[in-house]
Design an enzyme around this catalytic site. Sequence first.
Site, PDB file in Angstrom:
ATOM      1  CD  GLU A  74      -7.858 -12.147   1.987  1.00  0.00           C
ATOM      2  OE1 GLU A  74      -7.302 -13.071   1.379  1.00  0.00           O
ATOM      3  OE2 GLU A  74      -7.578 -10.943   1.805  1.00  0.00           O
ATOM      4  CG  HIS A  92       7.865   9.952  15.699  1.00  0.00           C
ATOM      5  ND1 HIS A  92       7.981   9.025  16.710  1.00  0.00           N
ATOM      6  CD2 HIS A  92       7.206   9.312  14.681  1.00  0.00           C
ATOM      7  CE1 HIS A  92       7.432   7.882  16.348  1.00  0.00           C
ATOM      8  NE2 HIS A  92       6.943   8.032  15.116  1.00  0.00           N
ATOM      9  CG  HIS A 147       3.213   8.269  17.672  1.00  0.00           C
ATOM     10  ND1 HIS A 147       2.958   9.181  16.678  1.00  0.00           N
ATOM     11  CD2 HIS A 147       3.903   7.263  17.067  1.00  0.00           C
ATOM     12  CE1 HIS A 147       3.451   8.761  15.528  1.00  0.00           C
ATOM     13  NE2 HIS A 147       4.039   7.596  15.741  1.00  0.00           N
ATOM     14  CG  HIS A 174      -1.695 -11.046  -6.723  1.00  0.00           C
ATOM     15  ND1 HIS A 174      -2.552  -9.982  -6.930  1.00  0.00           N
ATOM     16  CD2 HIS A 174      -1.794 -11.351  -5.406  1.00  0.00           C
ATOM     17  CE1 HIS A 174      -3.138  -9.656  -5.792  1.00  0.00           C
ATOM     18  NE2 HIS A 174      -2.695 -10.467  -4.856  1.00  0.00           N
ATOM     19  CD  GLU A 227       3.417   4.461  13.219  1.00  0.00           C
ATOM     20  OE1 GLU A 227       3.772   3.552  14.001  1.00  0.00           O
ATOM     21  OE2 GLU A 227       3.814   5.641  13.308  1.00  0.00           O
ATOM     22  NE  ARG A 283      -6.201 -15.183  -0.571  1.00  0.00           N
ATOM     23  CZ  ARG A 283      -7.196 -14.807  -1.371  1.00  0.00           C
ATOM     24  NH1 ARG A 283      -7.537 -15.572  -2.399  1.00  0.00           N
ATOM     25  NH2 ARG A 283      -7.823 -13.672  -1.169  1.00  0.00           N
ATOM     26  CG  HIS A 340      -6.300 -13.224  -5.035  1.00  0.00           C
ATOM     27  ND1 HIS A 340      -5.226 -14.091  -4.883  1.00  0.00           N
ATOM     28  CD2 HIS A 340      -6.009 -12.142  -4.243  1.00  0.00           C
ATOM     29  CE1 HIS A 340      -4.350 -13.575  -4.041  1.00  0.00           C
ATOM     30  NE2 HIS A 340      -4.794 -12.385  -3.641  1.00  0.00           N
ATOM     31  CG  HIS A 387       4.244   9.440  10.944  1.00  0.00           C
ATOM     32  ND1 HIS A 387       5.532   9.172  10.533  1.00  0.00           N
ATOM     33  CD2 HIS A 387       4.015   8.646  12.030  1.00  0.00           C
ATOM     34  CE1 HIS A 387       6.051   8.251  11.322  1.00  0.00           C
ATOM     35  NE2 HIS A 387       5.162   7.911  12.237  1.00  0.00           N
ATOM     36  CD  GLU A 397      -1.970  -9.246  -1.801  1.00  0.00           C
ATOM     37  OE1 GLU A 397      -3.150  -9.511  -2.122  1.00  0.00           O
ATOM     38  OE2 GLU A 397      -1.020 -10.064  -1.917  1.00  0.00           O
ATOM     39  CG  HIS A 435      -6.995  -7.625  -3.397  1.00  0.00           C
ATOM     40  ND1 HIS A 435      -7.761  -8.490  -2.673  1.00  0.00           N
ATOM     41  CD2 HIS A 435      -5.727  -8.147  -3.377  1.00  0.00           C
ATOM     42  CE1 HIS A 435      -7.004  -9.483  -2.218  1.00  0.00           C
ATOM     43  NE2 HIS A 435      -5.766  -9.293  -2.642  1.00  0.00           N
TER      44      HIS A 435
END
Length: 506
Positions: A277, A387, A433, A252, A394, A204, A207, A389, A213, A209
């Site tokens: 992407e 529970h 959830h 990277h 998530e 890959r 590149h 968050h 990542e 971003h």
Amino acid sequence: MLTFTKAIFCAVVLAKYSVAAPAVASAASASSLASTAFASASSAVSSAFASASSAASASASSAASASASAVASSASSALAHSGSTAPSSTSSAPPASETVPFASDDPNGPLWSEDSTSDPEAIRDTLGATIIGPQNVPIALQNPDLLAPPTTDEGSVQNAKWPFALSHNRLQTGGWARQQNVDVMPIAQSMAGVNMRLEPGAVRELHWHKTAEWSYVIKGSVQVTSINSDGQNYLGTASAGDLWYFPPGVPHSLQATDDDPDGTEFLLVFNDGAFSEDSTFLLTDWLAHVPKEVLAKNFKTNISAFDHIPSRQLYIFPAAPPPDNAKAVSDPQGEVPSPFVYHLSQVKATQLDGGSVKVVDSTTFPVSQAIAVAEVTVEPGAMRELHWHPTQDEWTYYLEGDGRVTLFAAQSNARTFNYNAGDVGFVPASFGHYVENIGNTTLRYLEIFATDRYQDISLNQRTLRRCGSYQWLALTPPELVKAHLDLDDDTIAHLSKTKYTVVGPS
């Protein structure tokens, strides 16, 4: 002078007022007040009769008598009601059953599985009806709680499931890549994911971003290279179950080793739901769009040095596998202070009642300042406890097994989803959830958050993570818990004051 009709109206209002009057301190006081109201009503009726006698016929008087009897009867009923129901000033709150009905005990489990041999139907108990039109049976078998939802589902919750199998795949020589973002799952505004495959040696390309990542290696091994803004470089290898992380803007490369004859497959997560992407900054793409004269001037070399640069981006391309003993190029600035690879596969999981968990955030993987993860296993019949968050969404990826999740979105909105290996789930911040294993094999999945610290709050008790120690039902006064849920003393006594995370089969 009041007319007969107005007098009757006043009497009725006065009689009803005695019923609606605020409760008084004792039954005796209530009886006294009601008696006064009754006397006043009777007096008003008598006056009405007197007026009616001088201004109306005998038939009108007869009608008045009937009306007066009805009013007197209402006043008497009010007196009886007031005397029998006036509450004491020391009375307790009514039990839950007097406020709302008890929750139903009707079975609400999934009605079939992916392996079922009969066609699924949109029927649960006495609700629904058969499907008499066409249907996609394999998809219906994978989603029993969408076609025949539990009766506890209510209202509306956005779709929170996306199978990577439905994503358009970008095929390249040496590998492929497919993605999930807000285009296919609009609820997932804060994170997006990419599933990528590289054959042995495939690259890959170099590149970077605009976002961070984060990656989890599903199979095989990947050699990663990078430099930071201080010119310090890095080379490392992430094997199955390991992580890597690159901050925004840090360049990277990724290359599959030949440790596994199939090469590698991995998950990439980005802390932006709109990430694509296809919008990556690629080395070959950039140089193909810079005049060669500028390239020669920049690198202080002859223009002919760039005769063979690609005319467009490579993205993924084949190459020879890297050597096992590869090391970073000698760097006068030295190596990066914090490694970009974290060997999660070598971390011992915390064993729980019904499963296990590994948690990684910036406290254990310092460079990972924008993404945290929990790798969770849930055994058959067990569940990830109820529970939520507190502040972070998530993003969930299911690695193996069959799971069931109900999202509680407040205001009576709840929706249940079914997940299989290769599916992406999403739970907005603060949505209550659970994750239930409804299959016959171990359920394994990743809980991923766009944050530097992992946090959750258990409905049953408190978390043990030093980054977020919260307490609720088990450490709430029992009387208050009982007033809400009408639980008996034995049930309250058995609420755990230490975290379950995963609850084993009962």
